[in-house]
Design an enzyme around this catalytic site. Structure first.
Site, PDB file in Angstrom:
ATOM      1  N   HIS A  41      67.156  -2.368  25.275  1.00  7.07           N
ATOM      2  CA  HIS A  41      67.386  -3.741  26.036  1.00  7.07           C
ATOM      3  C   HIS A  41      68.685  -4.478  25.435  1.00  7.07           C
ATOM      4  CE1 HIS A  41      64.615  -5.546  23.061  1.00  7.07           C
ATOM      5  NE2 HIS A  41      65.282  -6.397  23.193  1.00  7.07           N
ATOM      6  N   ASP A  90      62.235   1.873  25.260  1.00  7.12           N
ATOM      7  CA  ASP A  90      63.203   1.077  24.920  1.00  7.12           C
ATOM      8  C   ASP A  90      63.985   1.483  23.644  1.00  7.12           C
ATOM      9  OD1 ASP A  90      64.711  -1.300  24.707  1.00  7.12           O
ATOM     10  OD2 ASP A  90      63.038  -2.440  24.099  1.00  7.12           O
ATOM     11  N   SER A 188      65.053  -7.233  17.371  1.00 12.49           N
ATOM     12  CA  SER A 188      65.089  -6.088  18.210  1.00 12.49           C
ATOM     13  C   SER A 188      65.973  -4.856  17.724  1.00 12.49           C
ATOM     14  CB  SER A 188      65.489  -6.404  19.783  1.00 12.49           C
ATOM     15  OG  SER A 188      64.282  -7.211  20.271  1.00 12.49           O
ATOM     16  N   GLY A 189      65.604  -3.679  17.935  1.00 13.37           N
ATOM     17  CA  GLY A 189      66.333  -2.548  17.378  1.00 13.37           C
ATOM     18  C   GLY A 189      66.176  -2.249  15.980  1.00 13.37           C
TER      19      GLY A 189
HETATM   20  C1  4AZ Z   1      63.210 -10.310  20.879  1.00 15.34           C
HETATM   21  O1  4AZ Z   1      63.530 -11.118  21.712  1.00 15.34           O
HETATM   22  C2  4AZ Z   1      61.935 -10.149  20.315  1.00 15.34           C
HETATM   23  N1  4AZ Z   1      57.403 -11.198  18.276  1.00 15.34           N
HETATM   24  C3  4AZ Z   1      61.798  -9.555  19.165  1.00 15.34           C
HETATM   25  C4  4AZ Z   1      60.369  -9.305  18.763  1.00 15.34           C
HETATM   26  C5  4AZ Z   1      59.426 -10.100  19.217  1.00 15.34           C
HETATM   27  C6  4AZ Z   1      59.593 -11.181  20.382  1.00 15.34           C
HETATM   28  C7  4AZ Z   1      60.965 -10.976  20.704  1.00 15.34           C
HETATM   29  C8  4AZ Z   1      58.072 -10.164  18.645  1.00 15.34           C
HETATM   30  O2  4AZ Z   1      64.237  -9.415  20.337  1.00 15.34           O
END
Ligand code: 4AZ
Length: 238
Positions: A41, A90, A188-189
């Site tokens: 994503h 993902d 993320s990632g």
């Molecule tokens: C994000 O948007 C994201 N609390 C990553 C982790 C979490 C929520 C959002 C987990 O990258």
């Protein structure tokens, strides 16, 4: 990272910051000198995909660190069955234009394929994501926090209901009973490391630092391992 602490500089030399002109967008893990593993994503978060870069060897994102290697991206390869609506599969590979130079500051971390992780296992999640759930800007320095794996049954229960799409066997939930330790936007990632092994990637979750809305991680199971191998070593069959 919510409720964590700054890591000792360069103690996580496999960490990648994937950036566009606006700065840090997602984390990633250097798994081969030419390949970074991240979340699929993340592809939608670049203002301009052509200006995306991978930064290795960083601790502070703003400082001019001599250890940094800033590398251009040759291609993004999201997992074939990535579905953004279901938030499933993902996983994405990023191929670099030039190979990273491995040294004290830049090293590989190999995924350890595993088909499940027991609830209660303590794991570390690392990243430059937001440190305040109300202020979703990246952290300047690399942060890490310990979170606990939560059973899929509990994570999918009504009171936790976190996720419209359910937590499948490809995903795990991890958090903190008080909700004060979590990954957040920009993490993320990045990697989830349990007992020293790289088992999962930060995928998302509904919020950050909410006890009943734990973070969601993609478990690097055999199907992803096989797919990664087929992309990294296409001559070895497949
Ligand atoms: C994000 O948007 C994201 N609390 C990553 C982790 C979490 C929520 C959002 C987990 O990258």
């Amino acid at each position: 990272i919510i409720g964590g602490r700054e890591v000792s500089p360069h103690s996580r030399p496999f960490m990648a910051s994937i950036q566009d002109d606006g700065g840090h967008v997602c984390g990633g893990v250097l798994i081969h000198p030419e390949w970074v593993l991240t979340a699929a994503h993340c592809r939608f978060r670049f203002a301009k995909r052509q200006s995306a870069k991978v930064v290795l060897g960083a601790h502070s994102l703003s400082k001019n660190e001599a250890s940094k290697q800033i590398l251009e991206i040759k291609k993004f390869i999201p997992f074939s069955r990535f579905r953004s609506d279901l938030e499933s599969n993902d996983v994405m590979l990023v191929k670099l234009h030039t190979a990273a130079k491995l040294n004290e500051y830049v090293q590989l971390l190999h995924p350890r394929s595993k088909n499940d992780i027991r609830a209660g296992t303590k794991c570390q999640v690392t990243g430059w994501g937001a440190t305040d759930p109300e202020v979703l800007t990246p952290s300047d320095t690399l942060q890490e926090v310990t979170v606990t794996v939560i059973s899929r049954k509990l994570c999918n229960s009504r009171s936790y209901h976190n996720h419209n799409p359910i937590i499948t066997k490809d995903m795990i939930c991890a958090g903190d009973a008080k909700g004060q330790k979590d990954s957040c936007q920009g993490d993320s990632g990045g990697p989830l490391v349990c007992k020293g092994a790289f088992y999962a990637l930060v995928s998302g979750g509904r919020k950050c630092g909410d006890a009943k809305k734990p973070g969601v991680y993609i478990l690097l199971s055999q199907k992803y391992e096989a797919w990664i191998k087929s992309k990294l070593h296409p001559s070895h069959g497949n």
